[in-house]
Scaffold this motif. Sequence first.
Motif, PDB file in Angstrom:
ATOM      1  N   VAL A  27       0.852  -1.188   0.000  1.00 19.15           N
ATOM      2  CA  VAL A  27       0.000   0.000   0.000  1.00 19.15           C
ATOM      3  C   VAL A  27       0.884   1.233   0.000  1.00 19.15           C
ATOM      4  CG1 VAL A  27      -1.646   1.336   1.350  1.00 19.15           C
ATOM      5  CG2 VAL A  27      -1.837  -1.133   1.233  1.00 19.15           C
ATOM      6  N   VAL A  28       0.536   2.151  -0.856  1.00 11.08           N
ATOM      7  CA  VAL A  28       1.269   3.412  -0.858  1.00 11.08           C
ATOM      8  C   VAL A  28       0.240   4.511  -0.625  1.00 11.08           C
ATOM      9  CG1 VAL A  28       2.753   4.946  -2.173  1.00 11.08           C
ATOM     10  CG2 VAL A  28       2.957   2.489  -2.480  1.00 11.08           C
ATOM     11  N   LEU A  29       0.124   4.890   0.649  1.00 12.09           N
ATOM     12  CA  LEU A  29      -0.713   6.032   1.001  1.00 12.09           C
ATOM     13  C   LEU A  29       0.201   7.230   1.139  1.00 12.09           C
ATOM     14  CD1 LEU A  29      -3.076   4.606   3.769  1.00 12.09           C
ATOM     15  CD2 LEU A  29      -3.638   5.049   1.390  1.00 12.09           C
ATOM     16  N   LYS A  30      -0.292   8.354   0.733  1.00 13.48           N
ATOM     17  CA  LYS A  30       0.469   9.584   0.923  1.00 13.48           C
ATOM     18  C   LYS A  30       0.656   9.801   2.422  1.00 13.48           C
ATOM     19  CE  LYS A  30      -1.652  11.558  -3.159  1.00 13.48           C
ATOM     20  NZ  LYS A  30      -2.641  12.528  -3.623  1.00 13.48           N
ATOM     21  N   VAL A  36      -4.116  10.870   8.596  1.00 12.95           N
ATOM     22  CA  VAL A  36      -5.561  11.042   8.692  1.00 12.95           C
ATOM     23  C   VAL A  36      -6.245   9.690   8.907  1.00 12.95           C
ATOM     24  CG1 VAL A  36      -7.629  11.778   7.433  1.00 12.95           C
ATOM     25  CG2 VAL A  36      -5.555  13.162   7.332  1.00 12.95           C
ATOM     26  N   VAL A  37      -5.811   8.658   8.192  1.00 15.81           N
ATOM     27  CA  VAL A  37      -6.399   7.323   8.334  1.00 15.81           C
ATOM     28  C   VAL A  37      -6.156   6.796   9.745  1.00 15.81           C
ATOM     29  CG1 VAL A  37      -6.170   4.914   7.607  1.00 15.81           C
ATOM     30  CG2 VAL A  37      -6.374   6.718   5.889  1.00 15.81           C
ATOM     31  N   ARG A  38      -4.942   6.920  10.224  1.00 14.93           N
ATOM     32  CA  ARG A  38      -4.606   6.438  11.580  1.00 14.93           C
ATOM     33  C   ARG A  38      -5.484   7.144  12.626  1.00 14.93           C
ATOM     34  NH1 ARG A  38       0.483   6.961  11.246  1.00 14.93           N
ATOM     35  NH2 ARG A  38       0.933   4.782  10.879  1.00 14.93           N
ATOM     36  N   HIS A  69     -15.188  -1.979   7.559  1.00 15.00           N
ATOM     37  CA  HIS A  69     -15.799  -0.668   7.766  1.00 15.00           C
ATOM     38  C   HIS A  69     -15.153   0.362   6.842  1.00 15.00           C
ATOM     39  CE1 HIS A  69     -17.811  -2.194  11.356  1.00 15.00           C
ATOM     40  NE2 HIS A  69     -16.698  -2.904  11.514  1.00 15.00           N
ATOM     41  N   ALA A  70     -15.991   1.222   6.293  1.00 10.83           N
ATOM     42  CA  ALA A  70     -15.511   2.275   5.399  1.00 10.83           C
ATOM     43  C   ALA A  70     -14.688   3.293   6.173  1.00 10.83           C
ATOM     44  CB  ALA A  70     -16.693   2.967   4.727  1.00 10.83           C
ATOM     45  N   ILE A  71     -13.751   3.894   5.476  1.00  9.15           N
ATOM     46  CA  ILE A  71     -12.924   4.957   6.045  1.00  9.15           C
ATOM     47  C   ILE A  71     -13.351   6.255   5.386  1.00  9.15           C
ATOM     48  CG2 ILE A  71     -10.582   5.850   6.338  1.00  9.15           C
ATOM     49  CD1 ILE A  71      -9.603   2.956   6.047  1.00  9.15           C
ATOM     50  N   ASP A  72     -13.783   7.200   6.183  1.00 11.54           N
ATOM     51  CA  ASP A  72     -14.269   8.473   5.658  1.00 11.54           C
ATOM     52  C   ASP A  72     -13.101   9.434   5.429  1.00 11.54           C
ATOM     53  OD1 ASP A  72     -16.000  10.413   4.788  1.00 11.54           O
ATOM     54  OD2 ASP A  72     -16.576  11.064   6.800  1.00 11.54           O
ATOM     55  N   VAL A  73     -12.241   9.054   4.495  1.00 11.84           N
ATOM     56  CA  VAL A  73     -11.070   9.847   4.133  1.00 11.84           C
ATOM     57  C   VAL A  73     -11.035   9.907   2.607  1.00 11.84           C
ATOM     58  CG1 VAL A  73      -8.547   9.963   4.203  1.00 11.84           C
ATOM     59  CG2 VAL A  73      -9.793   9.149   6.200  1.00 11.84           C
ATOM     60  N   PRO A  74     -10.925  11.098   2.018  1.00 10.92           N
ATOM     61  CA  PRO A  74     -10.922  11.214   0.557  1.00 10.92           C
ATOM     62  C   PRO A  74      -9.814  10.393  -0.099  1.00 10.92           C
ATOM     63  CG  PRO A  74     -11.103  13.377   1.584  1.00 10.92           C
ATOM     64  CD  PRO A  74     -10.824  12.391   2.678  1.00 10.92           C
ATOM     65  N   ASP A  75     -10.143   9.800  -1.228  1.00 11.87           N
ATOM     66  CA  ASP A  75      -9.201   9.065  -2.081  1.00 11.87           C
ATOM     67  C   ASP A  75      -8.591   7.824  -1.423  1.00 11.87           C
ATOM     68  OD1 ASP A  75      -9.572  10.975  -4.120  1.00 11.87           O
ATOM     69  OD2 ASP A  75      -8.030  12.258  -3.238  1.00 11.87           O
ATOM     70  N   VAL A  76      -9.262   7.254  -0.439  1.00 17.42           N
ATOM     71  CA  VAL A  76      -8.795   6.004   0.169  1.00 17.42           C
ATOM     72  C   VAL A  76      -9.861   4.952  -0.105  1.00 17.42           C
ATOM     73  CG1 VAL A  76      -8.192   4.809   2.304  1.00 17.42           C
ATOM     74  CG2 VAL A  76      -7.461   7.165   1.956  1.00 17.42           C
ATOM     75  N   LYS A  77      -9.492   3.949  -0.913  1.00 13.20           N
ATOM     76  CA  LYS A  77     -10.455   2.915  -1.300  1.00 13.20           C
ATOM     77  C   LYS A  77     -10.528   1.771  -0.304  1.00 13.20           C
ATOM     78  CE  LYS A  77      -7.739  -0.398  -3.883  1.00 13.20           C
ATOM     79  NZ  LYS A  77      -7.812  -1.329  -4.962  1.00 13.20           N
ATOM     80  N   TYR A  78      -9.592   1.714   0.621  1.00 17.38           N
ATOM     81  CA  TYR A  78      -9.513   0.596   1.542  1.00 17.38           C
ATOM     82  C   TYR A  78     -10.538   0.723   2.658  1.00 17.38           C
ATOM     83  CZ  TYR A  78      -5.183   0.113  -0.953  1.00 17.38           C
ATOM     84  OH  TYR A  78      -4.266  -0.004  -1.952  1.00 17.38           O
ATOM     85  N   VAL A  90      -7.769  -3.066   4.696  1.00 14.02           N
ATOM     86  CA  VAL A  90      -8.108  -4.234   3.890  1.00 14.02           C
ATOM     87  C   VAL A  90      -8.593  -3.780   2.520  1.00 14.02           C
ATOM     88  CG1 VAL A  90      -9.607  -6.271   3.770  1.00 14.02           C
ATOM     89  CG2 VAL A  90      -8.777  -5.471   5.990  1.00 14.02           C
ATOM     90  N   ASP A  91      -8.134  -4.458   1.483  1.00 13.00           N
ATOM     91  CA  ASP A  91      -8.653  -4.217   0.136  1.00 13.00           C
ATOM     92  C   ASP A  91     -10.038  -4.870   0.082  1.00 13.00           C
ATOM     93  OD1 ASP A  91      -9.401  -4.479  -2.576  1.00 13.00           O
ATOM     94  OD2 ASP A  91      -7.297  -4.483  -3.204  1.00 13.00           O
ATOM     95  N   PRO A  92     -11.105  -4.092  -0.106  1.00 13.46           N
ATOM     96  CA  PRO A  92     -12.447  -4.676  -0.065  1.00 13.46           C
ATOM     97  C   PRO A  92     -12.727  -5.657  -1.199  1.00 13.46           C
ATOM     98  CG  PRO A  92     -12.545  -2.374  -0.746  1.00 13.46           C
ATOM     99  CD  PRO A  92     -11.126  -2.656  -0.351  1.00 13.46           C
ATOM    100  N   ASP A  93     -12.001  -5.558  -2.296  1.00 15.38           N
ATOM    101  CA  ASP A  93     -12.223  -6.469  -3.424  1.00 15.38           C
ATOM    102  C   ASP A  93     -11.650  -7.859  -3.161  1.00 15.38           C
ATOM    103  OD1 ASP A  93     -13.449  -4.380  -4.840  1.00 15.38           O
ATOM    104  OD2 ASP A  93     -11.534  -3.738  -5.684  1.00 15.38           O
ATOM    105  N   THR A  94     -10.481  -7.913  -2.545  1.00 20.88           N
ATOM    106  CA  THR A  94      -9.811  -9.197  -2.302  1.00 20.88           C
ATOM    107  C   THR A  94      -9.900  -9.641  -0.849  1.00 20.88           C
ATOM    108  OG1 THR A  94      -7.683  -8.156  -1.822  1.00 20.88           O
ATOM    109  CG2 THR A  94      -8.150  -8.726  -4.137  1.00 20.88           C
ATOM    110  N   ARG A  95     -10.268  -8.703   0.055  1.00 18.84           N
ATOM    111  CA  ARG A  95     -10.320  -8.929   1.488  1.00 18.84           C
ATOM    112  C   ARG A  95      -8.941  -9.206   2.082  1.00 18.84           C
ATOM    113  NH1 ARG A  95     -15.203  -8.837   3.573  1.00 18.84           N
ATOM    114  NH2 ARG A  95     -14.564  -9.888   5.479  1.00 18.84           N
ATOM    115  N   LYS A  96      -7.890  -8.862   1.334  1.00 26.13           N
ATOM    116  CA  LYS A  96      -6.526  -9.050   1.826  1.00 26.13           C
ATOM    117  C   LYS A  96      -6.086  -7.838   2.655  1.00 26.13           C
ATOM    118  CE  LYS A  96      -4.740 -12.102  -1.739  1.00 26.13           C
ATOM    119  NZ  LYS A  96      -3.703 -12.276  -2.767  1.00 26.13           N
TER     120      LYS A  96
END
Length: 102
Positions: A27-30, A36-38, A69-78, A90-96
């Motif tokens: 994962v490469v988050l800015k 913000v996610v933390r 659970h969704a993360i209410d942070v812009p541009d974060v799909k996880y 977690v990647d919601p598509d693969t659940r990894k």
Amino acid sequence: MKKYLITIAAGLALFAGIGAAVADDIVVLKPEQQTVVREYIHKQKLASVSLLGVELNVGTALPDTVELHAIDVPDVKYKYTVVGDHAVLVDPDTRKIVQIIE
């Protein structure tokens, strides 16, 4: 001797391929997204789930029984959940698991 070198070369090529596959899951988050996610996850105070026999590692797929659970942070799909007192992205598509938040 030639067979030995070919075997070594094949092993190295296989190892390099595995490394490339693992690198795709990183994962490469800015940096500002990381912060913000933390903070978002820690404010939610989500109850921890217990998963016997599941190791918390990047790349581990979580069972369908674990609610993400969704993360209410812009541009974060996880999405995220808390397993054994560790928040995980977690990647919601693969659940990894793509990142373990400390």
